[in-house]
Motif scaffolding. Structure first.
Motif, PDB file in Angstrom:
ATOM      1  N   TYR A 243       0.832  -1.177   0.095  1.00 51.38           N
ATOM      2  CA  TYR A 243       0.215  -0.063  -0.099  1.00 51.38           C
ATOM      3  C   TYR A 243       0.863   1.164  -0.007  1.00 51.38           C
ATOM      4  O   TYR A 243       1.501   1.550   0.992  1.00 51.38           O
ATOM      5  N   VAL A 244       1.019   1.865  -1.149  1.00 49.56           N
ATOM      6  CA  VAL A 244       1.783   2.896  -1.150  1.00 49.56           C
ATOM      7  C   VAL A 244       1.361   4.335  -1.606  1.00 49.56           C
ATOM      8  O   VAL A 244       0.202   4.558  -2.362  1.00 49.56           O
ATOM      9  N   GLY A 245       1.652   5.464  -0.939  1.00 48.65           N
ATOM     10  CA  GLY A 245       0.892   6.713  -1.112  1.00 48.65           C
ATOM     11  C   GLY A 245       1.689   7.599  -1.428  1.00 48.65           C
ATOM     12  O   GLY A 245       2.961   7.536  -1.956  1.00 48.65           O
ATOM     13  N   GLY A 246       1.408   8.954  -1.454  1.00 54.68           N
ATOM     14  CA  GLY A 246       1.972   9.962  -2.078  1.00 54.68           C
ATOM     15  C   GLY A 246       3.280  10.386  -1.329  1.00 54.68           C
ATOM     16  O   GLY A 246       4.405  11.036  -1.958  1.00 54.68           O
ATOM     17  N   GLY A 247       3.416  10.008  -0.115  1.00 55.14           N
ATOM     18  CA  GLY A 247       4.667  10.412   0.737  1.00 55.14           C
ATOM     19  C   GLY A 247       5.836   9.503  -0.122  1.00 55.14           C
ATOM     20  O   GLY A 247       7.032  10.067   0.007  1.00 55.14           O
ATOM     21  N   ALA A 248       5.621   8.441  -0.482  1.00 53.53           N
ATOM     22  CA  ALA A 248       6.883   7.646  -1.385  1.00 53.53           C
ATOM     23  C   ALA A 248       6.853   8.441  -2.596  1.00 53.53           C
ATOM     24  O   ALA A 248       8.189   8.469  -3.160  1.00 53.53           O
ATOM     25  N   ILE A 249       5.983   9.213  -3.140  1.00 51.04           N
ATOM     26  CA  ILE A 249       6.533  10.111  -4.400  1.00 51.04           C
ATOM     27  C   ILE A 249       7.205  11.170  -4.078  1.00 51.04           C
ATOM     28  O   ILE A 249       8.299  11.511  -4.524  1.00 51.04           O
ATOM     29  N   ILE A 250       6.840  11.836  -2.954  1.00 55.18           N
ATOM     30  CA  ILE A 250       7.376  12.916  -2.314  1.00 55.18           C
ATOM     31  C   ILE A 250       8.938  12.752  -2.026  1.00 55.18           C
ATOM     32  O   ILE A 250       9.931  13.519  -2.216  1.00 55.18           O
ATOM     33  N   SER A 251       9.110  11.662  -1.411  1.00 50.80           N
ATOM     34  CA  SER A 251      10.591  10.975  -0.771  1.00 50.80           C
ATOM     35  C   SER A 251      11.198  10.691  -2.124  1.00 50.80           C
ATOM     36  O   SER A 251      12.599  10.164  -1.906  1.00 50.80           O
ATOM     37  N   ASP A 252      10.799  10.518  -3.053  1.00 46.82           N
ATOM     38  CA  ASP A 252      11.527   9.920  -4.381  1.00 46.82           C
ATOM     39  C   ASP A 252      11.960   8.442  -4.242  1.00 46.82           C
ATOM     40  O   ASP A 252      13.032   8.235  -4.232  1.00 46.82           O
ATOM     41  N   ALA A 253      11.053   7.869  -3.773  1.00 44.46           N
ATOM     42  CA  ALA A 253      11.573   6.301  -3.151  1.00 44.46           C
ATOM     43  C   ALA A 253      11.191   5.310  -4.419  1.00 44.46           C
ATOM     44  O   ALA A 253      10.834   4.085  -4.072  1.00 44.46           O
ATOM     45  N   PHE A 254      11.149   5.647  -5.507  1.00 40.40           N
ATOM     46  CA  PHE A 254      10.434   4.761  -6.601  1.00 40.40           C
ATOM     47  C   PHE A 254      11.305   3.583  -6.855  1.00 40.40           C
ATOM     48  O   PHE A 254      10.732   2.562  -6.903  1.00 40.40           O
ATOM     49  N   LYS A 255      12.850   3.670  -6.831  1.00 37.78           N
ATOM     50  CA  LYS A 255      13.726   2.618  -7.002  1.00 37.78           C
ATOM     51  C   LYS A 255      13.576   1.633  -5.822  1.00 37.78           C
ATOM     52  O   LYS A 255      13.477   0.626  -6.072  1.00 37.78           O
ATOM     53  N   GLU A 256      13.479   2.450  -4.603  1.00 41.70           N
ATOM     54  CA  GLU A 256      13.717   1.276  -3.567  1.00 41.70           C
ATOM     55  C   GLU A 256      12.504   0.603  -3.363  1.00 41.70           C
ATOM     56  O   GLU A 256      12.280  -0.779  -3.016  1.00 41.70           O
ATOM     57  N   ILE A 257      11.348   1.075  -3.766  1.00 43.44           N
ATOM     58  CA  ILE A 257       9.801   0.346  -3.526  1.00 43.44           C
ATOM     59  C   ILE A 257       9.939  -0.688  -4.607  1.00 43.44           C
ATOM     60  O   ILE A 257       9.445  -1.652  -4.126  1.00 43.44           O
ATOM     61  N   GLN A 258      10.397  -0.204  -5.967  1.00 41.65           N
ATOM     62  CA  GLN A 258      10.275  -1.316  -6.882  1.00 41.65           C
ATOM     63  C   GLN A 258      11.335  -2.428  -6.647  1.00 41.65           C
ATOM     64  O   GLN A 258      10.618  -3.450  -6.781  1.00 41.65           O
ATOM     65  N   GLN A 259      12.319  -2.291  -5.993  1.00 46.53           N
ATOM     66  CA  GLN A 259      13.322  -3.194  -5.799  1.00 46.53           C
ATOM     67  C   GLN A 259      12.939  -4.314  -4.624  1.00 46.53           C
ATOM     68  O   GLN A 259      12.817  -5.540  -4.707  1.00 46.53           O
ATOM     69  N   LEU A 260      12.185  -3.608  -3.451  1.00 46.86           N
ATOM     70  CA  LEU A 260      11.601  -4.402  -2.361  1.00 46.86           C
ATOM     71  C   LEU A 260      10.459  -5.239  -3.040  1.00 46.86           C
ATOM     72  O   LEU A 260      10.400  -6.414  -2.734  1.00 46.86           O
ATOM     73  N   SER A 261       9.733  -4.705  -3.750  1.00 47.65           N
ATOM     74  CA  SER A 261       8.484  -5.458  -4.290  1.00 47.65           C
ATOM     75  C   SER A 261       8.935  -6.618  -5.197  1.00 47.65           C
ATOM     76  O   SER A 261       8.484  -7.632  -5.032  1.00 47.65           O
ATOM     77  N   GLU A 262      10.056  -6.505  -6.141  1.00 45.19           N
ATOM     78  CA  GLU A 262      10.340  -7.377  -6.762  1.00 45.19           C
ATOM     79  C   GLU A 262      11.089  -8.664  -6.227  1.00 45.19           C
ATOM     80  O   GLU A 262      10.971  -9.709  -6.432  1.00 45.19           O
ATOM     81  N   LEU A 263      11.985  -7.934  -5.086  1.00 46.30           N
ATOM     82  CA  LEU A 263      12.676  -8.933  -4.215  1.00 46.30           C
ATOM     83  C   LEU A 263      11.484 -10.072  -3.529  1.00 46.30           C
ATOM     84  O   LEU A 263      12.095 -11.214  -3.628  1.00 46.30           O
ATOM     85  N   LEU A 264      10.764  -9.323  -3.009  1.00 52.87           N
ATOM     86  CA  LEU A 264       9.950 -10.185  -2.117  1.00 52.87           C
ATOM     87  C   LEU A 264       8.844 -10.641  -2.713  1.00 52.87           C
ATOM     88  O   LEU A 264       7.868 -11.321  -2.283  1.00 52.87           O
ATOM     89  N   GLN A 265       8.649 -10.159  -4.049  1.00 50.03           N
ATOM     90  CA  GLN A 265       7.183 -10.680  -4.892  1.00 50.03           C
ATOM     91  C   GLN A 265       6.169 -10.079  -4.223  1.00 50.03           C
ATOM     92  O   GLN A 265       4.934 -10.866  -3.734  1.00 50.03           O
ATOM     93  N   ILE A 266       6.084  -8.551  -3.361  1.00 46.27           N
ATOM     94  CA  ILE A 266       4.922  -8.272  -2.847  1.00 46.27           C
ATOM     95  C   ILE A 266       3.980  -7.365  -3.749  1.00 46.27           C
ATOM     96  O   ILE A 266       4.632  -6.710  -4.488  1.00 46.27           O
ATOM     97  N   PRO A 267       2.852  -7.493  -4.006  1.00 39.68           N
ATOM     98  CA  PRO A 267       2.119  -6.703  -4.735  1.00 39.68           C
ATOM     99  C   PRO A 267       1.936  -5.309  -4.321  1.00 39.68           C
ATOM    100  O   PRO A 267       1.882  -5.101  -3.036  1.00 39.68           O
ATOM    101  N   ILE A 268       1.820  -4.411  -5.147  1.00 38.99           N
ATOM    102  CA  ILE A 268       1.719  -3.055  -4.650  1.00 38.99           C
ATOM    103  C   ILE A 268       0.235  -2.343  -5.178  1.00 38.99           C
ATOM    104  O   ILE A 268      -0.357  -2.419  -6.331  1.00 38.99           O
TER     105      ILE A 268
END
Length: 79
Positions: free
Chosen positions: A1-26
């Motif tokens: 569950y990802v919100g606007g704070g992730a956009i503001i903090s520029d966490a695109f790469k980290e969230i995508q890596q975490l999702s792919e590594l652990l196979q977590i749907p977003i």
């Protein structure tokens, strides 16, 4: 569950890596749209009244909900 704070903090790469590594749907909030390519297999789309059915079911039926850059809202969690 990802919100606007992730956009503001520029966490695109980290969230995508975490999702792919652990196979977590977003699932995203309206303000979190764009954090992940919605054509990607792990993307559930947006939550809420105007979101996708499967994103809403995933959140309401999950055992663990991890929120990144988002507030818990009754329109999302339903409780």
């Amino acid at each position: 569950y990802v919100g606007g704070g992730a956009i503001i903090s520029d966490a695109f790469k980290e969230i995508q890596q975490l999702s792919e590594l652990l196979q977590i749907p977003i699932a995203t909030t309206l303000m979190g749209k764009g954090i992940i390519d919605e054509n990607q297999s792990l993307s559930l789309g947006m939550l809420g009244m105007h979101g996708t059915v499967y994103a809403n079911y995933a959140v309401s039926e999950c055992d663990l909900l991890i929120a990144l850059g988002a507030r818990f809202d009754d329109r999302v969690t339903g409780k």
